[in-house]
Design an enzyme around this catalytic site. Sequence first.
Site, PDB file in Angstrom:
ATOM      1  N   ASP A  11       0.878  -1.164   0.000  1.00 51.69           N
ATOM      2  CA  ASP A  11       0.000   0.000   0.000  1.00 51.69           C
ATOM      3  C   ASP A  11       0.916   1.214   0.000  1.00 51.69           C
ATOM      4  O   ASP A  11       1.645   1.447   0.962  1.00 51.69           O
ATOM      5  CB  ASP A  11      -0.867  -0.063   1.268  1.00 51.69           C
ATOM      6  CG  ASP A  11      -1.832   1.100   1.394  1.00 51.69           C
ATOM      7  OD1 ASP A  11      -1.634   2.125   0.721  1.00 51.69           O
ATOM      8  OD2 ASP A  11      -2.775   0.975   2.205  1.00 51.69           O
ATOM      9  N   HIS A  18      -8.498   5.068   2.506  1.00 53.55           N
ATOM     10  CA  HIS A  18      -7.954   3.747   2.146  1.00 53.55           C
ATOM     11  C   HIS A  18      -8.759   3.061   1.047  1.00 53.55           C
ATOM     12  O   HIS A  18      -8.780   1.839   0.964  1.00 53.55           O
ATOM     13  CB  HIS A  18      -7.927   2.841   3.378  1.00 53.55           C
ATOM     14  CG  HIS A  18      -6.996   3.292   4.465  1.00 53.55           C
ATOM     15  ND1 HIS A  18      -5.638   3.073   4.416  1.00 53.55           N
ATOM     16  CD2 HIS A  18      -7.224   3.958   5.626  1.00 53.55           C
ATOM     17  CE1 HIS A  18      -5.078   3.570   5.505  1.00 53.55           C
ATOM     18  NE2 HIS A  18      -6.016   4.119   6.255  1.00 53.55           N
ATOM     19  N   TYR A 233       0.019  -0.766  15.081  1.00 56.18           N
ATOM     20  CA  TYR A 233      -0.885  -0.857  13.947  1.00 56.18           C
ATOM     21  C   TYR A 233      -0.548   0.177  12.883  1.00 56.18           C
ATOM     22  O   TYR A 233      -0.499   1.370  13.164  1.00 56.18           O
ATOM     23  CB  TYR A 233      -2.346  -0.667  14.382  1.00 56.18           C
ATOM     24  CG  TYR A 233      -3.296  -0.776  13.211  1.00 56.18           C
ATOM     25  CD1 TYR A 233      -3.560  -2.014  12.635  1.00 56.18           C
ATOM     26  CD2 TYR A 233      -3.900   0.357  12.668  1.00 56.18           C
ATOM     27  CE1 TYR A 233      -4.401  -2.124  11.544  1.00 56.18           C
ATOM     28  CE2 TYR A 233      -4.750   0.256  11.574  1.00 56.18           C
ATOM     29  CZ  TYR A 233      -4.994  -0.989  11.021  1.00 56.18           C
ATOM     30  OH  TYR A 233      -5.830  -1.097   9.939  1.00 56.18           O
ATOM     31  N   LYS A 236      -3.538  -3.050   7.720  1.00 51.13           N
ATOM     32  CA  LYS A 236      -3.600  -4.509   7.713  1.00 51.13           C
ATOM     33  C   LYS A 236      -2.596  -5.090   6.723  1.00 51.13           C
ATOM     34  O   LYS A 236      -2.017  -4.387   5.908  1.00 51.13           O
ATOM     35  CB  LYS A 236      -5.004  -4.986   7.387  1.00 51.13           C
ATOM     36  CG  LYS A 236      -5.834  -5.276   8.634  1.00 51.13           C
ATOM     37  CD  LYS A 236      -5.306  -6.480   9.416  1.00 51.13           C
ATOM     38  CE  LYS A 236      -6.130  -6.665  10.692  1.00 51.13           C
ATOM     39  NZ  LYS A 236      -5.471  -7.439  11.723  1.00 51.13           N
ATOM     40  N   ASP A 237      -2.453  -6.397   6.797  1.00 45.85           N
ATOM     41  CA  ASP A 237      -1.423  -7.086   6.029  1.00 45.85           C
ATOM     42  C   ASP A 237      -1.896  -7.497   4.643  1.00 45.85           C
ATOM     43  O   ASP A 237      -1.106  -7.983   3.843  1.00 45.85           O
ATOM     44  CB  ASP A 237      -0.966  -8.308   6.819  1.00 45.85           C
ATOM     45  CG  ASP A 237      -0.825  -7.984   8.288  1.00 45.85           C
ATOM     46  OD1 ASP A 237      -0.117  -7.019   8.594  1.00 45.85           O
ATOM     47  OD2 ASP A 237      -1.467  -8.640   9.116  1.00 45.85           O
ATOM     48  N   SER A 247      -4.499 -30.664 -14.345  1.00 44.78           N
ATOM     49  CA  SER A 247      -3.553 -31.761 -14.659  1.00 44.78           C
ATOM     50  C   SER A 247      -2.753 -32.236 -13.441  1.00 44.78           C
ATOM     51  O   SER A 247      -1.554 -32.001 -13.351  1.00 44.78           O
ATOM     52  CB  SER A 247      -2.577 -31.335 -15.761  1.00 44.78           C
ATOM     53  OG  SER A 247      -3.274 -30.774 -16.836  1.00 44.78           O
ATOM     54  N   ARG A 270     -10.228  -0.082  10.300  1.00 44.57           N
ATOM     55  CA  ARG A 270      -9.087   0.043  11.214  1.00 44.57           C
ATOM     56  C   ARG A 270      -8.445  -1.293  11.557  1.00 44.57           C
ATOM     57  O   ARG A 270      -7.813  -1.442  12.621  1.00 44.57           O
ATOM     58  CB  ARG A 270      -9.516   0.772  12.509  1.00 44.57           C
ATOM     59  CG  ARG A 270      -9.996   2.179  12.218  1.00 44.57           C
ATOM     60  CD  ARG A 270     -10.676   2.843  13.406  1.00 44.57           C
ATOM     61  NE  ARG A 270     -11.276   4.101  13.012  1.00 44.57           N
ATOM     62  CZ  ARG A 270     -10.623   5.274  13.019  1.00 44.57           C
ATOM     63  NH1 ARG A 270      -9.368   5.322  13.418  1.00 44.57           N
ATOM     64  NH2 ARG A 270     -11.228   6.367  12.626  1.00 44.57           N
ATOM     65  N   TYR A 352      -2.401  -4.467  19.143  1.00 47.05           N
ATOM     66  CA  TYR A 352      -1.536  -3.650  18.290  1.00 47.05           C
ATOM     67  C   TYR A 352      -2.290  -2.507  17.620  1.00 47.05           C
ATOM     68  O   TYR A 352      -1.763  -1.832  16.775  1.00 47.05           O
ATOM     69  CB  TYR A 352      -0.849  -4.545  17.256  1.00 47.05           C
ATOM     70  CG  TYR A 352       0.084  -5.505  17.913  1.00 47.05           C
ATOM     71  CD1 TYR A 352       1.371  -5.094  18.274  1.00 47.05           C
ATOM     72  CD2 TYR A 352      -0.327  -6.782  18.244  1.00 47.05           C
ATOM     73  CE1 TYR A 352       2.235  -5.945  18.929  1.00 47.05           C
ATOM     74  CE2 TYR A 352       0.533  -7.656  18.902  1.00 47.05           C
ATOM     75  CZ  TYR A 352       1.803  -7.239  19.237  1.00 47.05           C
ATOM     76  OH  TYR A 352       2.659  -8.072  19.890  1.00 47.05           O
TER      77      TYR A 352
HETATM   78  P1  13P Z   1      -7.479 -31.857 -16.198  1.00 48.09           P
HETATM   79  O1  13P Z   1      -6.853 -33.165 -15.800  1.00 48.09           O
HETATM   80  O2  13P Z   1      -7.272 -31.503 -17.649  1.00 48.09           O
HETATM   81  O3  13P Z   1      -7.055 -30.756 -15.281  1.00 48.09           O
HETATM   82  O4  13P Z   1      -9.056 -32.094 -16.075  1.00 48.09           O
HETATM   83  C1  13P Z   1      -9.859 -31.549 -15.117  1.00 48.09           C
HETATM   84  C2  13P Z   1     -10.892 -30.644 -15.692  1.00 48.09           C
HETATM   85  O5  13P Z   1     -10.644 -29.899 -16.631  1.00 48.09           O
HETATM   86  C3  13P Z   1     -12.206 -30.698 -15.025  1.00 48.09           C
HETATM   87  O6  13P Z   1     -12.908 -29.501 -15.022  1.00 48.09           O
HETATM   88  P1  13P Z   2      -5.255  -0.823   4.800  1.00 50.57           P
HETATM   89  O1  13P Z   2      -4.357  -1.877   5.431  1.00 50.57           O
HETATM   90  O2  13P Z   2      -5.950  -1.381   3.614  1.00 50.57           O
HETATM   91  O3  13P Z   2      -4.484   0.428   4.525  1.00 50.57           O
HETATM   92  O4  13P Z   2      -6.400  -0.517   5.831  1.00 50.57           O
HETATM   93  C1  13P Z   2      -6.214   0.407   6.808  1.00 50.57           C
HETATM   94  C2  13P Z   2      -7.426   0.713   7.620  1.00 50.57           C
HETATM   95  O5  13P Z   2      -7.285   0.931   8.789  1.00 50.57           O
HETATM   96  C3  13P Z   2      -8.766   0.748   6.981  1.00 50.57           C
HETATM   97  O6  13P Z   2      -9.774   1.206   7.860  1.00 50.57           O
HETATM   98 MG    MG Z   3      -4.188   1.966   3.243  1.00 48.87          MG
HETATM   99 MG    MG Z   4      -5.092  -2.324   1.994  1.00 51.26          MG
HETATM  100 MG    MG Z   5      -2.796  -2.802   4.412  1.00 49.88          MG
END
Ligand code: 13P
Ligand code: 13P
Ligand code: MG
Ligand code: MG
Ligand code: MG
Length: 369
Positions: A11, A18, A233, A236-237, A247, A270, A352
């Site tokens: 971010d 945000h 704080y 967020k992560d 396959s 937050r 935090y």
């Molecule tokens: P595959 O073995 O080709 O991934 O087959 C699975 C499939 O496509 C089912 O939706």
């Molecule tokens: P972000 O981690 O997306 O910046 O969010 C912060 C926040 O406190 C939103 O309310």
């Molecule tokens: Mg942000």
């Molecule tokens: Mg964010």
């Molecule tokens: Mg964030």
Amino acid sequence: EKITVSLIKADVGSVPGHVVVPDEIKKVAEAFLEEKKQNGDIIDYRVLNVGDDLELIMTHREGVDSEKIHGIAWETFELATKRAKELKLYGAGQDLLKEAFSGNIRGLGPGVAEMEFTERGAEPLLAFMMDKTEPGAFNLPIFRIFADPFNTAGLVIDPSLHNGFVFEIWDIVEHKRVFMNSPEEMYDILALIGGKSRFVIKRIFPKEGSKLPADEPVATVSTEKLFQIAGEYVGKDDPVALVRAQSGLPAVGEVLEPFAFPHLVSGWMRGSHNGPIMPVPFHYAKCTRFDGPPRVIGAGFQICNGKLVGPVDLFDDPAFDYTRQKAAEIAEYMRRHGPFEPHRLPHEDMEYTTLPKVLDKLKDRFEDV
Ligand code: 13P
Ligand code: 13P
Ligand code: MG
Ligand code: MG
Ligand code: MG
Ligand code: MG
Ligand code: MG
């Protein structure tokens, strides 16, 4: 030949508050990564955003934890931050918690999901990016994709999936990890990952004897915890994940299926509230109501000699309208609790945030009973 896909995000500022990364910031990132593609440092790239998080998807042959690739990501975020500051965006440089790059971007603030693997004859790759939540939000969907036969039909009916997968789970508080086999240890896996603020799925591997090499991951999740770096704080992560499909692996539709359930995750306003995660098309990847509700986007690619064919906007589909409607209902229901748990996070998880500062003021007024 092996290919590495690196999804690195931060971010670096948004409009207003945000809510969303403006196009202008994405263009700064694109211009820089285009340069790096032209001079051969990376094979290909895409720049996306979910809410206020700038997402860099890069392909290259440098392997994971490459100083060169992490350095490129860091430089991209620095350039984007510079522009964000000129525009006085909200939270300009928010996730760049350290002054200088020191060889690896992990521990500096940005989130990283990357994996190196042998590119197959056809290589479907799905990138999931979440805003207003934390890494543990991926536990439920990743578990269901690779271990739940009620989600993934292939676990039952396809002999190449029938033996299951290996889960690498991290304890992000104690900084330890454990490898566990599914389905043999399924209940133990769930005993850990149900505690999603502490135990997070980091990677999934095929088992020995599967169609795919057992030492090459088939899914990976970012696990960076910002408060552990910053000590308080700072947002967020907002995690990201990469999942390979088909396959010998779950089909694309099996990978998408768990997102049809808008499960409750921590984050939202937050970073302090539980709410449903809503799967949205790219154009709805902005967090409005109560800075949310938390969102996830899915970008689908085929990889061709390292080149990215795509993205396909995976949740841009009326098949997910019902989920969005359900998420909106749950958002309304949760909001009606206002400041009460379990909408607001439990006390331990508020440690935090800014709440302890409020409670500090009351310390002296408590008397014994
Ligand atoms: P595959 O073995 O080709 O991934 O087959 C699975 C499939 O496509 C089912 O939706
Ligand atoms: P972000 O981690 O997306 O910046 O969010 C912060 C926040 O406190 C939103 O309310
Ligand atoms: Mg942000
Ligand atoms: Mg964010
Ligand atoms: Mg964030
Ligand atoms: Mg097929
Ligand atoms: Mg077909």
